[in-house]
Scaffold this active site. Sequence first.
Site, PDB file in Angstrom:
ATOM      1  N   ASP A  10       1.149  -1.049   0.090  1.00  0.00           N
ATOM      2  CA  ASP A  10      -0.075  -0.012  -0.045  1.00  0.00           C
ATOM      3  C   ASP A  10       0.844   1.119   0.013  1.00  0.00           C
ATOM      4  O   ASP A  10       2.055   1.075   0.334  1.00  0.00           O
ATOM      5  CB  ASP A  10      -0.972   0.047   1.355  1.00  0.00           C
ATOM      6  CG  ASP A  10      -1.742   1.216   1.368  1.00  0.00           C
ATOM      7  OD1 ASP A  10      -2.264   1.778   0.418  1.00  0.00           O
ATOM      8  OD2 ASP A  10      -1.759   1.670   2.401  1.00  0.00           O
ATOM      9  N   ARG A  11       0.483   2.278  -0.440  1.00  0.00           N
ATOM     10  CA  ARG A  11       1.279   3.653  -0.485  1.00  0.00           C
ATOM     11  C   ARG A  11       1.205   4.499   0.614  1.00  0.00           C
ATOM     12  O   ARG A  11       2.059   4.572   1.357  1.00  0.00           O
ATOM     13  CB  ARG A  11       1.030   4.433  -1.805  1.00  0.00           C
ATOM     14  CG  ARG A  11       2.039   5.556  -2.018  1.00  0.00           C
ATOM     15  CD  ARG A  11       1.502   6.243  -3.263  1.00  0.00           C
ATOM     16  NE  ARG A  11       0.489   7.201  -2.687  1.00  0.00           N
ATOM     17  CZ  ARG A  11      -0.301   8.172  -3.275  1.00  0.00           C
ATOM     18  NH1 ARG A  11      -0.124   8.190  -4.752  1.00  0.00           N
ATOM     19  NH2 ARG A  11      -1.141   9.169  -3.002  1.00  0.00           N
ATOM     20  N   ASP A  12      -0.047   5.002   0.902  1.00  0.00           N
ATOM     21  CA  ASP A  12      -0.329   6.040   1.849  1.00  0.00           C
ATOM     22  C   ASP A  12      -0.176   5.411   3.137  1.00  0.00           C
ATOM     23  O   ASP A  12      -1.264   4.306   3.570  1.00  0.00           O
ATOM     24  CB  ASP A  12      -1.446   6.693   1.656  1.00  0.00           C
ATOM     25  CG  ASP A  12      -1.526   7.627   0.353  1.00  0.00           C
ATOM     26  OD1 ASP A  12      -0.249   7.568  -0.343  1.00  0.00           O
ATOM     27  OD2 ASP A  12      -2.365   7.705  -0.138  1.00  0.00           O
ATOM     28  N   TYR A  21      -5.049  12.098   1.627  1.00  0.00           N
ATOM     29  CA  TYR A  21      -4.824  12.349   0.214  1.00  0.00           C
ATOM     30  C   TYR A  21      -3.782  13.104  -0.399  1.00  0.00           C
ATOM     31  O   TYR A  21      -3.592  13.998  -1.004  1.00  0.00           O
ATOM     32  CB  TYR A  21      -6.249  13.133  -0.400  1.00  0.00           C
ATOM     33  CG  TYR A  21      -7.661  12.252  -0.079  1.00  0.00           C
ATOM     34  CD1 TYR A  21      -8.176  11.365  -0.625  1.00  0.00           C
ATOM     35  CD2 TYR A  21      -8.129  13.052   1.115  1.00  0.00           C
ATOM     36  CE1 TYR A  21      -9.045  10.640  -0.504  1.00  0.00           C
ATOM     37  CE2 TYR A  21      -9.383  12.462   1.387  1.00  0.00           C
ATOM     38  CZ  TYR A  21      -9.833  11.194   0.913  1.00  0.00           C
ATOM     39  OH  TYR A  21     -10.962  10.698   1.160  1.00  0.00           O
ATOM     40  N   THR A  52      -2.617   0.885  -4.835  1.00  0.00           N
ATOM     41  CA  THR A  52      -3.027   2.551  -3.945  1.00  0.00           C
ATOM     42  C   THR A  52      -4.424   2.778  -4.319  1.00  0.00           C
ATOM     43  O   THR A  52      -4.672   3.031  -5.634  1.00  0.00           O
ATOM     44  CB  THR A  52      -2.015   3.487  -3.864  1.00  0.00           C
ATOM     45  OG1 THR A  52      -2.616   4.730  -3.215  1.00  0.00           O
ATOM     46  CG2 THR A  52      -1.612   4.116  -5.328  1.00  0.00           C
ATOM     47  N   GLN A  54      -7.051   5.608  -4.791  1.00  0.00           N
ATOM     48  CA  GLN A  54      -6.657   7.029  -5.084  1.00  0.00           C
ATOM     49  C   GLN A  54      -8.103   7.753  -5.319  1.00  0.00           C
ATOM     50  O   GLN A  54      -8.223   8.231  -6.286  1.00  0.00           O
ATOM     51  CB  GLN A  54      -5.679   7.406  -6.255  1.00  0.00           C
ATOM     52  CG  GLN A  54      -4.306   7.099  -5.828  1.00  0.00           C
ATOM     53  CD  GLN A  54      -3.963   8.041  -4.484  1.00  0.00           C
ATOM     54  OE1 GLN A  54      -3.941   9.077  -4.303  1.00  0.00           O
ATOM     55  NE2 GLN A  54      -3.502   7.251  -3.423  1.00  0.00           N
ATOM     56  N   CYS A  91      -6.209   3.109  -8.072  1.00  0.00           N
ATOM     57  CA  CYS A  91      -7.599   3.115  -8.542  1.00  0.00           C
ATOM     58  C   CYS A  91      -8.243   4.449  -8.285  1.00  0.00           C
ATOM     59  O   CYS A  91      -8.295   4.656  -6.950  1.00  0.00           O
ATOM     60  CB  CYS A  91      -8.329   1.842  -7.747  1.00  0.00           C
ATOM     61  SG  CYS A  91     -10.251   2.299  -8.194  1.00  0.00           S
ATOM     62  N   HIS A  93     -11.365   5.464  -8.597  1.00  0.00           N
ATOM     63  CA  HIS A  93     -12.652   5.156  -8.561  1.00  0.00           C
ATOM     64  C   HIS A  93     -13.160   5.430  -7.007  1.00  0.00           C
ATOM     65  O   HIS A  93     -12.563   4.967  -6.212  1.00  0.00           O
ATOM     66  CB  HIS A  93     -13.058   4.177  -9.382  1.00  0.00           C
ATOM     67  CG  HIS A  93     -12.958   3.995 -10.846  1.00  0.00           C
ATOM     68  ND1 HIS A  93     -12.051   3.301 -11.332  1.00  0.00           N
ATOM     69  CD2 HIS A  93     -13.369   4.745 -11.693  1.00  0.00           C
ATOM     70  CE1 HIS A  93     -11.640   3.384 -12.481  1.00  0.00           C
ATOM     71  NE2 HIS A  93     -12.639   4.456 -12.913  1.00  0.00           N
ATOM     72  N   ARG A 109     -10.601  -1.282  -6.629  1.00  0.00           N
ATOM     73  CA  ARG A 109     -10.483  -0.554  -5.404  1.00  0.00           C
ATOM     74  C   ARG A 109     -10.644  -1.255  -4.215  1.00  0.00           C
ATOM     75  O   ARG A 109     -11.462  -2.273  -3.778  1.00  0.00           O
ATOM     76  CB  ARG A 109     -11.866   0.219  -5.411  1.00  0.00           C
ATOM     77  CG  ARG A 109     -11.770   1.133  -4.175  1.00  0.00           C
ATOM     78  CD  ARG A 109     -12.907   2.292  -4.084  1.00  0.00           C
ATOM     79  NE  ARG A 109     -13.133   2.690  -2.842  1.00  0.00           N
ATOM     80  CZ  ARG A 109     -12.517   3.573  -1.958  1.00  0.00           C
ATOM     81  NH1 ARG A 109     -11.432   4.089  -2.608  1.00  0.00           N
ATOM     82  NH2 ARG A 109     -12.964   4.146  -0.766  1.00  0.00           N
ATOM     83  N   LYS A 110      -9.589  -1.444  -3.475  1.00  0.00           N
ATOM     84  CA  LYS A 110      -9.530  -2.288  -2.291  1.00  0.00           C
ATOM     85  C   LYS A 110     -10.616  -2.036  -1.636  1.00  0.00           C
ATOM     86  O   LYS A 110     -11.094  -0.739  -1.456  1.00  0.00           O
ATOM     87  CB  LYS A 110      -8.302  -1.785  -1.524  1.00  0.00           C
ATOM     88  CG  LYS A 110      -6.881  -2.602  -2.441  1.00  0.00           C
ATOM     89  CD  LYS A 110      -5.672  -2.189  -1.564  1.00  0.00           C
ATOM     90  CE  LYS A 110      -5.409  -0.569  -1.648  1.00  0.00           C
ATOM     91  NZ  LYS A 110      -4.118   0.050  -0.941  1.00  0.00           N
TER      92      LYS A 110
HETATM   93 MG   LIG Z   1      -2.924   3.076   3.389  1.00  0.00          MG
END
Ligand SMILES: [Mg+2]
Length: 167
Positions: A10-12, A21, A52, A54, A91, A93, A109-110
């Site tokens: 995962d990124r964030d 965001y 990720t 988004q 993603c 959406h 989308r996770k």
């Molecule tokens: Mg995260």
Amino acid sequence: MTPRPAAFLDRDGVLIEDTGYPHDPAAVRWIAGAPEAVARLNRDGFLVFVVTNQSGVARGLYPEAQVGALHRWMAARLAEAGARIDAFEHCPHHPDAPLPAYRRACRRRKPEPGMIEDLLRDWPVERAGSFLIGDKPSDLAAARAARLPGHLFPGGDLAAFIDEILA
Ligand SMILES: [Mg+2]
């Protein structure tokens, strides 16, 4: 290419701080040990992927091109530390998005596993030894749906966390 195990990150909240965001490179704060963690995965022969959500795009907070721009910036910073991400998947959406173009219940989308599945389809991934690291239950749900082990990163030093997973 010989199949290799993959680390899905995962990124964030895992590579960079989840400041709400994040999209502007100038405001990015790296998680401690993130470049070292990616470099270790590279050295150990893992494919390294970012997956990720988004939804900031769907929410109109930043254009989708900004996601790619941030990922190119991250790749350049990581390269300076001798670390490489093999692919970034995002993603944009959200099912309740204000922007109609991005209003969709997306399979990518996770907690849905679509981003992981697409990487498994497009790259020579050896499932044995592969894993995901995320900071939210929805990350782990996506891993489970893709039949991969998931590890919940509680914060702290990512390199130390990955050292423990690989020990
Ligand atoms: Mg995260």
